[in-house]
Design an enzyme around this catalytic site. Structure first.
Site, PDB file in Angstrom:
ATOM      1  CB  CYS A 117      -0.943  -0.076   1.197  1.00 43.64           C
ATOM      2  SG  CYS A 117      -2.097   1.259   1.468  1.00 43.64           S
ATOM      3  CG  ASP A 164      -5.982  -1.122  -6.048  1.00 42.05           C
ATOM      4  OD1 ASP A 164      -6.695  -0.182  -5.642  1.00 42.05           O
ATOM      5  OD2 ASP A 164      -4.892  -1.418  -5.523  1.00 42.05           O
ATOM      6  CG  HIS A 192      -5.632  -1.118  -2.254  1.00 41.16           C
ATOM      7  ND1 HIS A 192      -4.554  -0.667  -2.989  1.00 41.16           N
ATOM      8  CD2 HIS A 192      -5.392  -0.745  -0.976  1.00 41.16           C
ATOM      9  CE1 HIS A 192      -3.710  -0.038  -2.197  1.00 41.16           C
ATOM     10  NE2 HIS A 192      -4.197  -0.078  -0.953  1.00 41.16           N
TER      11      HIS A 192
END
Length: 223
Positions: A117, A164, A192
Site C-alpha cells: 500500500c 484495485d 487493493h
C-alpha cells in the site's frame, strides 16, 4: 519471534521499529514498509514470516513523526482515521526513516525492501533514491505512477490487483510503458490489499502467488 527497537534517522529523529531475526545465519535482511495502518499485527506477522524464511526483517514505524506507536485495524472507521497520515505525505521523511532501517540491518548481509500500500510506493521510491539496497518489491503502491519517471537502481518487482479501486489499470499501463526494466504482475480479480489476510479484500490465491514470486525474487538478488 521479534522485538521492538529504536532507530535513529539522519536528522537525529528517533523512531520505533519491529525487528524479527531468523534462528540460523541470516540470508540477508529485508526492510518491511507498512500500509497506512502502522506497524500493526499484519506487518509484524510479515516480518515473522520473513524471519522464518531466513531473513532479518525490520519494519520502521514511519508515522512516528506524526503520532508515535500508531497502529490500526481495518474497519471502515479505522481506515478513515488512518487516511489522515497520507493527506499530505512527507515523502522525504518517509525515506529518511526507511534509510535508517536499511542502515540498521546492512551488517547482516544483502538488504532488500518490501512494502505494501503506502509502503509499496515507498519501496519503489527507495529503489530509486536510497543506498544500500539490492532489490525492491512493492505491493499495490498507488503513488508509484507518480514516481515512474525515476529509474530504480536495483532490480524491482511490483504487484497490483486488477480490481484495485484506487489504482486504475491505466496507471499500471503507464508504469509498464515508462519502466520496462521493472517486473510487474497484475492479479486477475484481486482488489487493493489482496495480500493482507486481515482485510476483507484478501485474495488467498493471488496473495500466495505474489508471496512466492517475491521470495523467489529476493532469493535471486540478495546474494
Amino acid at each position: 519471534m521479534g522485538q521492538d527497537i529504536k532507530l535513529t534517522a539522519s536528522d537525529g529523529f528517533q523512531l520505533g521499529a519491529y525487528r524479527a531475526d531468523p534462528t540460523g545465519t541470516p540470508k540477508g535482511a529485508l526492510v518491511v514498509i507498512q500500509e497506512i495502518f502502522g506497524v500493526n499485527h499484519h506487518i509484524r506477522n510479515v516480518c515473522d514470516r520473513l524471519a522464518a524464511e531466513g531473513y532479518v526483517a525490520i519494519a520502521p514505524a514511519i508515522f512516528d513523526r506524526v503520532e508515535p506507536n500508531f497502529t490500526s485495524g481495518y474497519s471502515p472507521d479505522e481506515i478513515a482515521v488512518a487516511r489522515k497520515f497520507v493527506a499530505n505525505p512527507d515523502w522525504q521523511a518517509f525515506l529518511r526513516d526507511t534509510q535508517a532501517a536499511i542502515d540498521a540491518v546492512k551488517g547482516t548481509g544483502p538488504v532488500g525492501i518490501i512494502g505494501f500500500c503506502l509502503g509499496g510506493s515507498i519501496a519503489y521510491a527507495a529503489a530509486t533514491k536510497l543506498t544500500g539496497l539490492k532489490a525492491a518489491v512493492g505491493y499495490y503502491g498507488g503513488a508509484v505512477v507518480r514516481f515512474a519517471d525515476d529509474k530504480p537502481t536495483v532490480p524491482t518487482q511490483l504487484h497490483f490487483g486488477e480490481k484495485d479501486s484506487g489504482i486504475p489499470l491505466a496507471d499500471v499501463k503507464t508504469i509498464k510503458a515508462k519502466r520496462p526494466d521493472v517486473e510487474i504482475f497484475v492479479y486477475p480479480g484481486a482488489q487493493h490489499g489482496f495480500g493482507c489476510d486481515e482485510r476483507a479484500s484478501y485474495d488467498k490465491a493471488s496473495s500466495d502467488l505474489a508471496w512466492t514470486r517475491s521470495l523467489a525474487f529476493f532469493a535471486q538478488h540478495l546474494r
